[in-house]
Design a protein around this motif. Structure first.
Motif, short mmCIF file in Angstrom:
data_model
loop_
_atom_site.label_atom_id
_atom_site.label_comp_id
_atom_site.label_asym_id
_atom_site.label_seq_id
_atom_site.Cartn_x
_atom_site.Cartn_y
_atom_site.Cartn_z
N PHE A 50 0.81 -1.22 0.00
CA PHE A 50 0.00 0.00 0.00
C PHE A 50 0.85 1.27 0.00
N ASN A 51 2.17 1.13 0.15
CA ASN A 51 3.07 2.29 0.10
C ASN A 51 3.87 2.36 -1.20
N VAL A 52 3.66 1.40 -2.10
CA VAL A 52 4.49 1.31 -3.30
C VAL A 52 3.62 1.40 -4.55
N ASN A 53 4.04 2.22 -5.49
CA ASN A 53 3.39 2.30 -6.79
C ASN A 53 4.20 1.47 -7.78
N CYS A 54 3.68 0.31 -8.13
CA CYS A 54 4.42 -0.59 -9.00
C CYS A 54 4.33 -0.20 -10.47
N GLY A 55 3.31 0.56 -10.85
CA GLY A 55 3.17 0.92 -12.26
C GLY A 55 2.98 -0.33 -13.11
N ALA A 56 3.85 -0.47 -14.13
CA ALA A 56 3.77 -1.62 -15.04
C ALA A 56 4.46 -2.86 -14.49
N ARG A 57 5.06 -2.76 -13.31
CA ARG A 57 5.76 -3.92 -12.71
C ARG A 57 4.71 -4.78 -11.99
N GLU A 58 4.01 -5.60 -12.74
CA GLU A 58 2.82 -6.25 -12.20
C GLU A 58 3.08 -7.63 -11.61
N PHE A 59 4.28 -8.18 -11.72
CA PHE A 59 4.54 -9.52 -11.23
C PHE A 59 5.26 -9.50 -9.89
N VAL A 60 5.12 -10.60 -9.13
CA VAL A 60 5.79 -10.76 -7.85
C VAL A 60 6.27 -12.20 -7.73
N GLN A 61 7.18 -12.44 -6.81
CA GLN A 61 7.68 -13.79 -6.58
C GLN A 61 6.62 -14.64 -5.88
N GLU A 62 6.82 -15.94 -5.90
CA GLU A 62 5.89 -16.85 -5.22
C GLU A 62 6.03 -16.71 -3.71
N PRO A 63 4.96 -16.99 -2.95
CA PRO A 63 5.05 -16.91 -1.48
C PRO A 63 6.03 -17.94 -0.93
N GLU A 64 6.56 -17.64 0.22
CA GLU A 64 7.42 -18.60 0.90
C GLU A 64 6.62 -19.86 1.22
N PRO A 65 7.23 -21.02 1.14
CA PRO A 65 6.50 -22.25 1.51
C PRO A 65 6.34 -22.37 3.02
N GLY A 66 5.31 -23.09 3.44
CA GLY A 66 5.12 -23.41 4.84
C GLY A 66 4.65 -22.27 5.71
N LEU A 67 3.99 -21.27 5.12
CA LEU A 67 3.52 -20.14 5.92
C LEU A 67 2.32 -20.53 6.77
N ASP A 68 2.12 -19.81 7.87
CA ASP A 68 0.91 -19.96 8.66
C ASP A 68 -0.29 -19.61 7.77
N PRO A 69 -1.38 -20.39 7.85
CA PRO A 69 -2.54 -20.12 6.99
C PRO A 69 -3.09 -18.70 7.11
N LYS A 70 -2.84 -18.04 8.24
CA LYS A 70 -3.33 -16.67 8.42
C LYS A 70 -2.50 -15.66 7.62
N CYS A 71 -1.34 -16.07 7.15
CA CYS A 71 -0.44 -15.17 6.42
C CYS A 71 -0.40 -15.55 4.94
N TYR A 72 -0.94 -14.69 4.07
CA TYR A 72 -0.83 -14.96 2.64
C TYR A 72 0.63 -14.86 2.20
N ARG A 73 1.36 -13.97 2.89
CA ARG A 73 2.77 -13.74 2.62
C ARG A 73 3.51 -13.71 3.95
N ALA A 74 4.83 -13.81 3.89
CA ALA A 74 5.61 -13.82 5.13
C ALA A 74 5.51 -12.49 5.86
N ASN A 75 5.32 -11.40 5.11
CA ASN A 75 5.23 -10.06 5.70
C ASN A 75 4.03 -9.33 5.13
N GLY A 76 3.29 -8.64 5.99
CA GLY A 76 2.17 -7.85 5.50
C GLY A 76 1.03 -7.81 6.50
N PHE A 77 0.02 -7.03 6.15
CA PHE A 77 -1.19 -6.87 6.96
C PHE A 77 -2.34 -7.54 6.22
#
Length: 259
Positions: free
Chosen positions: A78-105
């Motif tokens: 929510f603090n970054v304007n990606c513009g045309a950079r629309e892709f991201v890496q895959e999530p880390e494996p084995g995350l807690d189900p409550k976390c879509y990603r290792a870091n974030g809200f």
């Protein structure tokens, strides 16, 4: 899972292959030294030293903030304007189900819970709750009023049943203070205890609080005081006093039970 998170996950499949296909040799440093974004992947960037690029990735869930080539900054989406950079890496494996990603809200997992959320740090979820009447907006990463929420915020059915403690519930509308102004968090006497009292946070969220031992709540001044200085009906909350005619059975106002 929220629409924001689903959109990110849809892009992940293509992200992995693109990251492999985009050869480092194809990247040309815009300047001799600095930090520069990958043209297609928002969490990938390059550190250029003497015109030689080195590939780097932000921690899972964070994106590269590319506005200043002299700054190596990964921040929340929510603090970054990606513009045309629309892709991201895959999530880390084995995350807690409550976390879509290792870091974030991220949103609470219950569909009709809009005022709770998780702050995931290195894959561990920390639970938080918005103060009423605010709701959590994952796209903004913070608690907001419903009218300020983005289209990506969860929509929850309003709670119709009022919370009660010992038969007491927060009164409708504002509670006025001594100066005639509405109180943000009005206090009320407890229905059955002189030591306890009730607070209606934002005039809606009912909570029970207590005074220290030997003290009672004085609703006239909204403070805890010694029982001798408190309301008349609480002066003998702890003991009947040395002059009582019924030292073992007096009422809280020091009177003796009627026979």
């Amino acid at each position: 899972m929220s629409l924001v998170s689903c959109s990110l996950l849809v892009l992940l499949v293509a992200a992995s292959s693109l990251a492999q296909d985009y050869d480092l040799a194809e990247f040309r440093c815009p300047e001799v030294n600095g930090f520069f974004p990958d043209p297609e992947q928002c969490d990938k960037y390059y550190e250029c030293v003497n015109d030689i690029p080195e590939t780097k990735f932000c921690p899972d869930g964070l994106l590269f903030e590319a506005s200043d080539p002299n700054s190596e900054l990964c921040d929340y989406p929510f603090n970054v304007n990606c513009g045309a950079r629309e892709f991201v890496q895959e999530p880390e494996p084995g995350l807690d189900p409550k976390c879509y990603r290792a870091n974030g809200f991220f949103n609470h997992e219950e569909p009709n819970v809009c005022n709770k959320y998780y702050n995931c740090v290195h894959g561990y979820p920390h639970a938080y709750e918005c103060p009423p009447p605010l709701v959590f907006d994952e796209a903004q990463g913070t608690c907001v009023r419903e009218e300020q929420a983005s289209s990506f915020a969860k929509k929850c059915d309003p709670v119709t049943e009022k919370e009660e403690i010992e038969g007491f519930s927060c009164p409708e509308g504002d509670t006025l203070g001594p100066n005639g102004q509405p109180l943000a968090h009005p206090s009320f006497p407890h229905p059955t205890s002189c030591r306890k009292y009730l607070i209606c946070y934002f005039s809606k969220d009912l909570n029970e609080q207590g005074c220290p031992e030997t003290q009672v709540f004085d609703h006239r001044i909204n403070k805890c005081v010694v029982s001798e200085e408190g309301p008349d009906d609480c002066k003998c909350w702890y003991d009947c006093g040395s002059n009582s005619q019924c030292p073992d059975s007096c009422n809280t106002d020091c009177s003796c039970p009627s026979k």
